[in-house]
Design a protein around this motif. Structure first.
Motif, PDB file in Angstrom:
ATOM      1  N   GLU A 180       9.239   3.155  -6.003  1.00 47.40           N
ATOM      2  CA  GLU A 180       8.862   4.520  -5.646  1.00 47.40           C
ATOM      3  C   GLU A 180       7.768   4.460  -4.591  1.00 47.40           C
ATOM      4  OE1 GLU A 180       7.028   8.619  -7.564  1.00 47.40           O
ATOM      5  OE2 GLU A 180       7.720   7.039  -8.900  1.00 47.40           O
TER       6      GLU A 180
ATOM      7  N   ALA B  40       4.052   3.509  -4.703  1.00 46.66           N
ATOM      8  CA  ALA B  40       3.393   4.215  -5.803  1.00 46.66           C
ATOM      9  C   ALA B  40       3.706   3.575  -7.149  1.00 46.66           C
ATOM     10  CB  ALA B  40       3.818   5.677  -5.817  1.00 46.66           C
ATOM     11  N   ASP B  41       4.952   3.043  -7.304  1.00 48.54           N
ATOM     12  CA  ASP B  41       5.354   2.473  -8.589  1.00 48.54           C
ATOM     13  C   ASP B  41       6.572   1.577  -8.386  1.00 48.54           C
ATOM     14  OD1 ASP B  41       5.333   2.052 -11.369  1.00 48.54           O
ATOM     15  OD2 ASP B  41       6.564   3.812 -11.781  1.00 48.54           O
TER      16      ASP B  41
ATOM     17  N   LYS C 221      11.641   9.656  -1.993  1.00 45.78           N
ATOM     18  CA  LYS C 221      10.626   8.608  -2.115  1.00 45.78           C
ATOM     19  C   LYS C 221      11.135   7.390  -2.886  1.00 45.78           C
ATOM     20  CE  LYS C 221       6.724  11.808  -2.239  1.00 45.78           C
ATOM     21  NZ  LYS C 221       5.528  12.202  -3.006  1.00 45.78           N
TER      22      LYS C 221
ATOM     23  N   SER D  28       0.811  -1.233   0.000  1.00 49.79           N
ATOM     24  CA  SER D  28       0.000   0.000   0.000  1.00 49.79           C
ATOM     25  C   SER D  28       0.839   1.274   0.000  1.00 49.79           C
ATOM     26  CB  SER D  28      -0.950   0.005   1.193  1.00 49.79           C
ATOM     27  OG  SER D  28      -0.212   0.002   2.402  1.00 49.79           O
ATOM     28  N   ASN D  29       2.068   1.215   0.487  1.00 44.44           N
ATOM     29  CA  ASN D  29       2.911   2.414   0.532  1.00 44.44           C
ATOM     30  C   ASN D  29       3.741   2.615  -0.732  1.00 44.44           C
ATOM     31  OD1 ASN D  29       4.512   0.165   1.134  1.00 44.44           O
ATOM     32  ND2 ASN D  29       5.850   1.317   2.505  1.00 44.44           N
TER      33      ASN D  29
ATOM     34  N   ARG E 135       5.071   6.240  -1.716  1.00 41.63           N
ATOM     35  CA  ARG E 135       4.129   7.359  -1.667  1.00 41.63           C
ATOM     36  C   ARG E 135       4.674   8.510  -0.816  1.00 41.63           C
ATOM     37  NH1 ARG E 135      -0.001   5.544  -4.412  1.00 41.63           N
ATOM     38  NH2 ARG E 135      -0.579   3.347  -4.299  1.00 41.63           N
ATOM     39  N   ASP E 136       5.492   8.175   0.177  1.00 41.39           N
ATOM     40  CA  ASP E 136       6.081   9.183   1.059  1.00 41.39           C
ATOM     41  C   ASP E 136       7.584   8.966   1.140  1.00 41.39           C
ATOM     42  OD1 ASP E 136       3.549  10.361   1.968  1.00 41.39           O
ATOM     43  OD2 ASP E 136       3.242   8.434   2.979  1.00 41.39           O
TER      44      ASP E 136
END
Length: 107
Positions: free
Chosen positions: A52, A40-41, A78, A37-38, A54-55
């Protein structure tokens, strides 16, 4: 002289095949991170593998976690990324990518 010796060494080996192998192994090893879940890519470009987030990561927390797993990965903002040498073996790539996914899953 050093640059020329380095280029000669590179060209004396099947470096293009090694980059293709590394790319495939990085993609396979990092793929499980897509489910987190954390994240992004997840992407690769040649012999570069990137997770990558999210934070941004807290280096004081993350760096020791990588060292505990026997790898040196230094995230930037990130991005948790690696650029392994073209001569890195498959077992070492598997260790590296497993550590990356494991650490990312815990932060």
């Amino acid at each position: 002289a050093t640059a020329l010796a380095s280029i000669k060494l590179l060209l004396s080996q099947p470096w293009q095949r090694n980059v293709q192998r590394l790319s495939a192994e990085l993609a396979t090893g990092l793929a499980p991170a897509r489910e987190l879940s954390n994240v992004a890519d997840v992407r690769t470009l040649g012999a570069i593998g990137v997770i990558e987030l999210r934070d941004a990561v807290d280096m004081r927390v993350v760096q020791p976690m990588f060292v505990e797993r026997g790898v040196w990965v230094r995230p930037c903002g990130k991005l948790v990324y690696v650029m392994p040498p073209f001569v890195m073996g498959s077992a070492d790539v598997a260790t590296l990518t497993a550590a990356m996914v494991d650490v990312v899953a815990q932060i």
